[in-house]
Design a protein around this motif. Sequence first.
Motif, PDB file in Angstrom:
ATOM      1  N   PHE A 190      -7.077  -3.436  -6.555  1.00  0.00           N
ATOM      2  CA  PHE A 190      -7.162  -2.822  -5.234  1.00  0.00           C
ATOM      3  C   PHE A 190      -8.385  -1.927  -5.173  1.00  0.00           C
ATOM      4  O   PHE A 190      -8.801  -1.366  -6.181  1.00  0.00           O
ATOM      5  CB  PHE A 190      -5.913  -1.974  -4.936  1.00  0.00           C
ATOM      6  N   THR A 249      -2.370   3.112   8.415  1.00  0.00           N
ATOM      7  CA  THR A 249      -3.403   3.099   7.385  1.00  0.00           C
ATOM      8  C   THR A 249      -2.641   3.025   6.082  1.00  0.00           C
ATOM      9  O   THR A 249      -1.680   3.764   5.874  1.00  0.00           O
ATOM     10  CB  THR A 249      -4.262   4.384   7.435  1.00  0.00           C
ATOM     11  N   ARG A 252       0.318  -2.861   0.936  1.00  0.00           N
ATOM     12  CA  ARG A 252      -0.796  -3.807   1.122  1.00  0.00           C
ATOM     13  C   ARG A 252      -0.388  -5.204   0.657  1.00  0.00           C
ATOM     14  O   ARG A 252      -0.609  -6.193   1.350  1.00  0.00           O
ATOM     15  CB  ARG A 252      -2.032  -3.328   0.360  1.00  0.00           C
ATOM     16  N   GLU A 298      -0.019  -8.700   2.878  1.00  0.00           N
ATOM     17  CA  GLU A 298      -0.765  -9.907   2.520  1.00  0.00           C
ATOM     18  C   GLU A 298       0.159 -11.113   2.413  1.00  0.00           C
ATOM     19  O   GLU A 298      -0.245 -12.233   2.710  1.00  0.00           O
ATOM     20  CB  GLU A 298      -1.506  -9.700   1.201  1.00  0.00           C
ATOM     21  N   PRO A 311      -8.234   1.021   7.777  1.00  0.00           N
ATOM     22  CA  PRO A 311      -7.266   0.140   7.134  1.00  0.00           C
ATOM     23  C   PRO A 311      -6.680   0.687   5.848  1.00  0.00           C
ATOM     24  O   PRO A 311      -5.556   0.377   5.483  1.00  0.00           O
ATOM     25  CB  PRO A 311      -8.066  -1.134   6.868  1.00  0.00           C
ATOM     26  N   THR A 359      -7.692  -1.870   0.127  1.00  0.00           N
ATOM     27  CA  THR A 359      -8.005  -3.295   0.276  1.00  0.00           C
ATOM     28  C   THR A 359      -8.001  -3.964  -1.087  1.00  0.00           C
ATOM     29  O   THR A 359      -7.961  -3.305  -2.113  1.00  0.00           O
ATOM     30  CB  THR A 359      -9.398  -3.494   0.935  1.00  0.00           C
ATOM     31  N   ARG A 360      -8.075  -5.259  -1.074  1.00  0.00           N
ATOM     32  CA  ARG A 360      -8.164  -6.039  -2.324  1.00  0.00           C
ATOM     33  C   ARG A 360      -9.594  -6.051  -2.779  1.00  0.00           C
ATOM     34  O   ARG A 360     -10.515  -6.077  -2.056  1.00  0.00           O
ATOM     35  CB  ARG A 360      -7.716  -7.475  -2.105  1.00  0.00           C
TER      36      ARG A 360
END
Length: 147
Positions: A12, A118, A125, A129, A143, A146-147
Amino acid sequence: MTDPTRSSRYDFEYPDEAGYPDGKGTLSQDQVVLIDEVIDDPRAPAFDFAVVNDEKAGIYEAIVGDREIAGMPYSVAGDGRLVLLATSVFPEFRKQGIATELIRRVLDDVRAHGKTVTIRCPIVRTFIEHHPEYADLIDPEHPGVTR
């Protein structure tokens, strides 16, 4: 042998404001267990529980009887957006679908109130996904992880 250039379910990246100088954080073993649950065990939880939003404390709590078994703390951004900070499940309740169902119910509540999120929590997360029907809840300007 694992290819170190390929991303894994545990990779991440965090935005600068998360406080990691390299933009990446290290997941705890507890987080790894919950990510595995969200990815590998999409079944319904082993038992029913209530989810209570304690707005004063800023936490969604999963409750069985009079006992808290899991929680998701959050903060409210000035624009009414929720910043989902973490997902935790007491060890004896892990691998039973509790994290997955807690996240689902929290995101359903966010949607019902017309808010966005957020994400600071890698477990949330990962859930989104694997359940793209919730992707519209992620605030496009903020956001988070993230990945």
